[in-house]
Design a protein around this motif. Structure first.
Motif: not given
Length: 372
Positions: A22-51
């Motif tokens: 649901d989260r790692a769509t091609p559009e989102r991957l492209r956005e993260v690849e152009n970010s300074p950290t190259r880490v999807d922090e929103r996805l990281w938070a979602d994985l943590a929230a899901a346990g």
């Protein structure tokens, strides 16, 4: 030997697949690849929230106790979607702290990982031909602590890491040390990797550090073994995701009035991919099974190296074949399957390539020392 997943691992797989798809769509991957950290922090938070981050940790540290089996299931799903989150370095580091760290180290690091607010990373590689079990970075005692000097190469996901688990040599054998990235004597040079992740070359000049267990206790072997299995699990997912792209592409394309998937030469290419992926899965789960009691360090290291070699060799062969059967589309850097190719290439060189794996395996089989 039965490598089918139990109910708990199936639940991890299904939940991880749902979130990552649901989260790692091609559009989102492209956005993260152009970010300074190259880490999807929103996805990281979602994985943590899901346990899902906590699932691999021991129950006494707030986790579900699924260990490397749970981590490998999670990493395979990550690899299928090439999702840019630092799961393997953060969680393999956390498992080593959970196994060898003091109560203070565990309480200072692991709760932040459970809720997603903090994470560690690992510094296992150095420049030049180096065995990760024999680091050249040196650690010397400084009162009750340690001072580290040396250079660590390609430290994954440095952004957001509160602690770095650094392997270093001492007079009593190799050890794992916790180093704060903002500590005196620590400097970094950022470097983009083949997979578009951001890494750092870490220079340590008398940097203060805490030992995770006494040097020579087996923490280095534990960390390197788990990192090898984690990389094999990601690569198995990457290869499987790439093969799924190829199957969908070939079913939908025609030549001479026939689907490309019906051509024998193409079928042979995909059959080879399937065989390699199955070998990667079998050797991965055999290595995970080797971690169970009664534990034998030499057998576990041997199984981990076999799994890593298959991931390195078979994974790289698979992403090459998949890109080839896509034709010109496969080299389009924005086409989804190209990301699988880049990830497969990057993983195949992490902690040493196939030749280095075979050299270490040969030394182990012929009597190389293993300490744990």
């Amino acid at each position: 030997m039965d490598f089918s997943l139990g109910e708990e691992l199936e639940a991890v797989r299904d939940l991880a697949r749902e979130i990552l798809t649901d989260r790692a769509t091609p559009e989102r991957l492209r956005e993260v690849e152009n970010s300074p950290t190259r880490v999807d922090e929103r996805l990281w938070a979602d994985l943590a929230a899901a346990g899902l981050l906590a699932a691999v940790l021991p129950e006494e540290d707030g986790g579900a106790g699924l260990g490397m089996a749970g981590l490998c299931v999670l990493l395979q799903e990550q690899g299928r979607q090439v999702a840019p989150v630092p799961l393997w370095p953060a969680l393999t580091g956390a498992l080593t702290v959970a196994a060898y760290g003091t109560r203070t180290q565990r309480s200072g690091l692991l709760p932040g990982l459970v809720d997603g607010s903090a994470r560690p990373t690992v510094a296992l590689e150095e420049f030049g031909p180096a065995d990760p079990l024999k680091p050249r970075t040196a650690a010397v005692r400084d009162g009750t602590g340690w001072r580290l000097s040396g250079v660590k190469a390609v430290v994954p996901a440095p952004a957001g890491a509160r602690q770095v688990l650094v392997t270093a040599a001492t007079g009593d054998g190799p050890g794992v040390f916790l180093v704060r990235p903002d500590a005196p004597g620590v400097s970094r040079e950022y470097a983009e990797t083949t997979s578009h992740d951001m890494s750092a070359h870490l220079t340590l000049d008398g940097a203060p550090a805490e030992a995770v267990g006494p040097p020579g206790c087996g923490a280095v072997e534990h960390l390197v073994r788990n990192a090898s299995l984690a990389l094999a699990a990601v690569q198995a997912g990457v290869a499987d995701g790439a093969l799924a792209h190829a199957a969908a592409h070939l079913r939908g394309r025609e030549q001479f009035g026939r689907p490309l998937a019906t051509f024998q030469a193409v079928q042979h290419q995909l059959a080879d991919c399937y065989i390699d992926i199955e070998a990667m899965r079998v050797t991965l789960w055999h290595a995970v099974d080797a971690l169970a009691p009664p534990f034998d360090a030499r057998a576990a290291d041997r199984a981990a190296l076999v799994a890593k070699w298959w991931a390195t060799e078979g994974g790289l062969n698979t992403v090459h074949r998949v890109q080839h059967v896509h034709g010109g589309i496969g080299v389009d850097t924005d086409y989804p399957v190209h990301r699988h190719f880049l990830w497969g290439k990057q993983i195949s060189t992490t902690l040493g390539g196939a030749g280095a794996d075979l050299e270490r395996l040969g030394a182990l089989v012929t009597g190389g020392a293993v300490t744990e």
